[in-house]
Scaffold this motif. Structure first.
Motif, PDB file in Angstrom:
ATOM      1  N   ILE A 256       3.108 -62.291  19.688  1.00 56.94           N
ATOM      2  CA  ILE A 256       1.642 -62.244  19.644  1.00 56.94           C
ATOM      3  C   ILE A 256       1.134 -60.899  20.151  1.00 56.94           C
ATOM      4  CG2 ILE A 256      -0.481 -63.289  20.543  1.00 56.94           C
ATOM      5  CD1 ILE A 256       1.036 -65.948  20.698  1.00 56.94           C
ATOM      6  N   GLU A 257       1.770 -60.402  21.204  1.00 60.44           N
ATOM      7  CA  GLU A 257       1.404 -59.093  21.753  1.00 60.44           C
ATOM      8  C   GLU A 257       1.631 -57.995  20.718  1.00 60.44           C
ATOM      9  OE1 GLU A 257       1.387 -55.419  24.023  1.00 60.44           O
ATOM     10  OE2 GLU A 257       0.223 -57.269  24.050  1.00 60.44           O
ATOM     11  N   THR A 360      -1.983 -56.711  25.488  1.00 59.14           N
ATOM     12  CA  THR A 360      -2.495 -55.400  25.858  1.00 59.14           C
ATOM     13  C   THR A 360      -3.278 -54.782  24.710  1.00 59.14           C
ATOM     14  OG1 THR A 360      -0.533 -54.198  25.090  1.00 59.14           O
ATOM     15  CG2 THR A 360      -0.497 -55.052  27.349  1.00 59.14           C
ATOM     16  N   ALA A 361      -4.070 -53.791  25.052  1.00 59.40           N
ATOM     17  CA  ALA A 361      -4.791 -52.998  24.053  1.00 59.40           C
ATOM     18  C   ALA A 361      -3.996 -51.733  23.806  1.00 59.40           C
ATOM     19  CB  ALA A 361      -6.198 -52.677  24.535  1.00 59.40           C
ATOM     20  N   GLY A 362      -3.162 -51.746  22.748  1.00 64.64           N
ATOM     21  CA  GLY A 362      -2.355 -50.584  22.422  1.00 64.64           C
ATOM     22  C   GLY A 362      -1.337 -50.222  23.471  1.00 64.64           C
ATOM     23  N   LYS A 363      -0.804 -51.200  24.195  1.00 65.85           N
ATOM     24  CA  LYS A 363       0.170 -50.979  25.272  1.00 65.85           C
ATOM     25  C   LYS A 363      -0.395 -50.112  26.397  1.00 65.85           C
ATOM     26  CE  LYS A 363       3.308 -52.862  22.510  1.00 65.85           C
ATOM     27  NZ  LYS A 363       3.887 -54.200  22.736  1.00 65.85           N
ATOM     28  N   ILE A 364      -1.723 -50.019  26.460  1.00 64.50           N
ATOM     29  CA  ILE A 364      -2.354 -49.146  27.458  1.00 64.50           C
ATOM     30  C   ILE A 364      -2.891 -49.959  28.629  1.00 64.50           C
ATOM     31  CG2 ILE A 364      -4.217 -47.484  27.860  1.00 64.50           C
ATOM     32  CD1 ILE A 364      -3.973 -46.673  24.924  1.00 64.50           C
ATOM     33  N   THR A 365      -3.675 -50.980  28.330  1.00 60.60           N
ATOM     34  CA  THR A 365      -4.287 -51.791  29.378  1.00 60.60           C
ATOM     35  C   THR A 365      -4.284 -53.248  28.955  1.00 60.60           C
ATOM     36  OG1 THR A 365      -6.311 -52.122  30.689  1.00 60.60           O
ATOM     37  CG2 THR A 365      -6.593 -51.455  28.403  1.00 60.60           C
ATOM     38  N   ASP A 366      -4.225 -54.133  29.944  1.00 60.98           N
ATOM     39  CA  ASP A 366      -4.233 -55.562  29.652  1.00 60.98           C
ATOM     40  C   ASP A 366      -5.620 -56.024  29.248  1.00 60.98           C
ATOM     41  OD1 ASP A 366      -1.607 -55.586  30.369  1.00 60.98           O
ATOM     42  OD2 ASP A 366      -1.913 -56.480  32.353  1.00 60.98           O
ATOM     43  N   LEU A 367      -5.661 -56.978  28.335  1.00 64.05           N
ATOM     44  CA  LEU A 367      -6.930 -57.607  27.996  1.00 64.05           C
ATOM     45  C   LEU A 367      -7.321 -58.556  29.119  1.00 64.05           C
ATOM     46  CD1 LEU A 367      -6.539 -58.486  24.202  1.00 64.05           C
ATOM     47  CD2 LEU A 367      -7.693 -56.544  25.224  1.00 64.05           C
TER      48      LEU A 367
END
Length: 390
Positions: A256-257, A360-367
């Motif tokens: 899903i990620e 995550t949003a583009g492996k940058i930050t967690d939603l």
């Protein structure tokens, strides 16, 4: 409620009918007939709409008419987000098919005691899907139809100015009958389809998170079987089943990620811009002659876009919070009645569950809800800047 549960058992799926219809419509359902034809027909239609929208933006770039420019820019950015989401889904369609296959296996392997939990989450999935799709459909109706009705009332039957609700620049004149009416109808139904498809994708994320949550709840119930005196199963067998289920949950959440990570990044960037544009249009229209028209057509659109950002952030927050409950349930079970070897296995499970499941949003930050707050704060800041320029 009883009828809904019967239907859920009959379908044996967490995916709601509305989400399945949307995926079939764009050719993203496994073994869908004419999948490629459906996909390319729809994505080409969206690309054509985008061409005429950006043609209008470049042709009417005028800071002296900033409100009109930003109004057209908001719906154009909304279409761009939809287009990029669909492209990303196409490149990750194999991952989507694998996720749907895993969900079907979870339903087919479920025992009788697991069904009540899975049915409960399936019912929540249907309710959330219907709410999101209905909200987006209402946003399109008020933006297109509501705006036209109020504008015609304000102009008092003056047909000298005829504006399409979705700003586009065509190489021919469109303000004559019946060309204007035909393009208006095409715009309405195409915008309605895009809004429903995007709501379907948002509902798909919620559905997948709810399915994982249901599997976690079933796992939490399994901890109660450990050292239970009322079951014929040994504690070691129960722990092995928990380890296997936990690994399936981890694999599903990672899929899903991978599927939604890039989509979530686009959501963060584009939602900030779209919320800023719509909010600016609403703010500057207060107290003007056409204020009622602008607010009516833009307010529900603003709510729908904000809800879209909130759904993504809340889904990530909910999944992270749900995954934390695994280690707590493992600690609270009757581990002190187990053998040392069984305790060691349970300890490894507890250690593995310390790593949160997340999106995550583009492996940058967690939603998370903190991310949603950041989106709203950034949009408010940009609105103040545009207001100062205006």
């Amino acid at each position: 409620m009883l009828e809904l549960r019967k239907d859920t058992i009959g379908r044996a799926s967490t995916i709601s009918e509305s989400v399945e219809v949307g995926l079939r419509f764009i050719g993203m359902w496994p073994h869908c007939v004419y999948a490629n034809i459906n996909w390319w027909t729809y994505i080409v239609s969206v690309a054509i709409m985008q061409y005429f929208q950006y043609a209008y933006i470049f042709a009417h770039f005028d800071l002296s008419h900033l409100s009109v420019f930003v109004d057209g820019l908001s719906i154009t950015f909304g279409y761009s987000l939809s287009f990029l989401k669909l492209i990303n889904l196409w490149f990750n369609r194999r991952k989507l098919f694998a996720i749907l296959d895993t969900m079907n296996k979870d339903w087919s392997d479920a025992i009788h005691s697991d069904m009540s939990t899975m049915i409960r989450y399936a019912n929540w999935s249907r309710q959330c899907s219907n709410v999101m799709i209905t909200t987006n459909a209402l946003a399109v109706f008020f933006y297109v139809i509501g705006g036209l009705i109020l504008r015609s009332m304000i102009q008092k039957n003056d047909d000298s100015i005829r504006e399409l609700p979705i700003k586009m620049e065509f190489p021919f004149k469109v303000d004559y009958f019946p060309i204007f009416e035909l393009i208006l109808i095409l715009q309405f139904f195409h915008d309605l389809s895009v809004a429903c498809i995007i709501a379907m994708l948002n509902a798909l994320l919620v559905t997948l998170v709810l399915h994982v949550s249901g599997q976690i709840d079933i796992m939490l119930q399994g901890f109660m079987e450990i050292s239970s005196k009322h079951t014929s199963r040994s504690s070691l067998d129960a722990i092995k089943d928990l380890v296997n289920r936990h690994q399936r949950i981890i694999d599903l959440s990672e899929d899903i990620e991978d599927l939604f990570s890039n989509i979530a990044l686009l959501q963060f960037i584009w939602n900030t811009l779209v919320i800023c544009c719509i909010g600016f249009v609403i703010v500057i229209s207060i107290g003007t002659e056409e204020g009622a028209t602008t607010i009516t057509k833009s307010l529900i659109f603003y709510v729908a876009i904000t809800l879209e950002a909130f759904v993504f952030c809340y889904a990530g927050e909910y999944l992270s919070a749900k995954s934390k409950s695994i280690s707590d349930a493992a600690y609270e079970c009757l581990w002190y009645d187990l053998t040392p070897s069984e305790c060691r296995i349970l300890m490894f499970l507890m250690l593995r569950s310390q790593k949160r499941l997340t999106i995550t949003a583009g492996k940058i930050t967690d939603l998370s809800l903190e991310g949603f707050t950041t989106i709203m704060k950034s949009s408010a800041s940009y609105i103040s800047v545009l207001s100062a320029l205006y």
